[in-house]
Design an enzyme around this catalytic site. Sequence first.
Site, PDB file in Angstrom:
ATOM      1  NE  ARG A 159      63.655  30.498  92.846  1.00  0.00           N
ATOM      2  CZ  ARG A 159      64.635  31.369  92.652  1.00  0.00           C
ATOM      3  NH1 ARG A 159      64.949  31.747  91.401  1.00  0.00           N
ATOM      4  NH2 ARG A 159      65.311  31.873  93.666  1.00  0.00           N
ATOM      5  CE  LYS A 183      61.596  32.684  95.123  1.00  0.00           C
ATOM      6  NZ  LYS A 183      61.781  32.359  96.558  1.00  0.00           N
ATOM      7  CG  HIS A 253      62.552  23.665  95.434  1.00  0.00           C
ATOM      8  ND1 HIS A 253      62.289  24.659  94.531  1.00  0.00           N
ATOM      9  CD2 HIS A 253      63.190  24.264  96.466  1.00  0.00           C
ATOM     10  CE1 HIS A 253      62.736  25.817  95.003  1.00  0.00           C
ATOM     11  NE2 HIS A 253      63.294  25.600  96.173  1.00  0.00           N
ATOM     12  NE  ARG A 256      66.173  26.900  93.570  1.00  0.00           N
ATOM     13  CZ  ARG A 256      66.792  27.945  92.992  1.00  0.00           C
ATOM     14  NH1 ARG A 256      67.213  27.840  91.749  1.00  0.00           N
ATOM     15  NH2 ARG A 256      67.000  29.065  93.656  1.00  0.00           N
ATOM     16  CG  HIS A 279      69.818  31.517  96.648  1.00  0.00           C
ATOM     17  ND1 HIS A 279      70.457  30.418  97.186  1.00  0.00           N
ATOM     18  CD2 HIS A 279      68.576  31.083  96.313  1.00  0.00           C
ATOM     19  CE1 HIS A 279      69.635  29.386  97.182  1.00  0.00           C
ATOM     20  NE2 HIS A 279      68.496  29.762  96.661  1.00  0.00           N
ATOM     21  CE1 TYR A 288      70.088  23.432  98.348  1.00  0.00           C
ATOM     22  CE2 TYR A 288      70.574  25.772  98.354  1.00  0.00           C
ATOM     23  CZ  TYR A 288      69.718  24.733  98.082  1.00  0.00           C
ATOM     24  OH  TYR A 288      68.490  24.994  97.551  1.00  0.00           O
TER      25      TYR A 288
END
Length: 308
Positions: A159, A183, A253, A256, A279, A288
């Site tokens: 990110r 995150k 993004h 990414r 994730h 994806y």
Amino acid sequence: MTGSAIDEVVQRYLDHLTVEKGAAVNTVSSYRRDLVRYSRFLAQAGRSTLTAVTESDVREFLVALRRGDRDGGVAPLADSSVARTLVAARGFHKFAAAEGIVPEDVAHTVRPPKPARRLPKALAIDEVEAILEAAGAPDHPRALRDRAMLELLYSCGARISEVTALDVDDIDTEHRAVILRGKGGKERVVPVGRPAIAALEAYLVRGRPTLAKRANPALFLNVRGGRLSRQSAWQVLAEAAERAGVNKDVSPHTLRHSFATHLLDGGADVRVVQELLGHSSVTTTQVYTLVTVNTMREVYATAHPRAR
């Protein structure tokens, strides 16, 4: 009060928004438009008072919004517009219940439709390479920084916030790895490709010392010697894409997305890609796989002699 006409209650609610809530003129106008549409629907359904309206009526209203009326020349609404209209209807029913106009709020359990899941748009490999090559003149400190940053974004699938937060000590050029903080501050170690390592070493040796006006642990520095911001990093990518002639909406993004798609196209396991992307759930990563399935369908349709 329970026999109040629906249009009368609508006007009371709009007055409440204007006077007591201090809602903006545009907001009230939007609510008025949506509630006029709602009251017309209820009238057509034979509901002359608000006490006659049921939860099923509210749900049928949602269906009608999404279906439209071809004979009446009314186009179906997009999910976002349906959701906005439902907000107005729910607020209206909540107000009516709170004011004692009706005994209960029949709309409180009705939820808007979930927005359609948009598939990520990945760049082709040659488009990514063109963007990386267009980072700038190789001997300029800022160009060395930009090339290293873009290489790292694509090499790691990071990110933009993770890359701009990197310190010099987070890079291990010997073992070709980087520590990314995702995150919630969760750390992960991600391998880095040789081209990205080469670009990082060139920046660390010939670019960063020129940009470093003072002691700063940040890996990527701006011209004043401070940490490069996300907005500036975004601009670097946008300018590189423009110079490369990639006429698409390209964001950090996008790189990414491209990282994940290219890995899966190359045969990588979805759970490995999940770990690389940081994730928490493989479900997030599986979007994806839909991209690669679509790609396979396109290739099959054009390449197989008996596909049609």
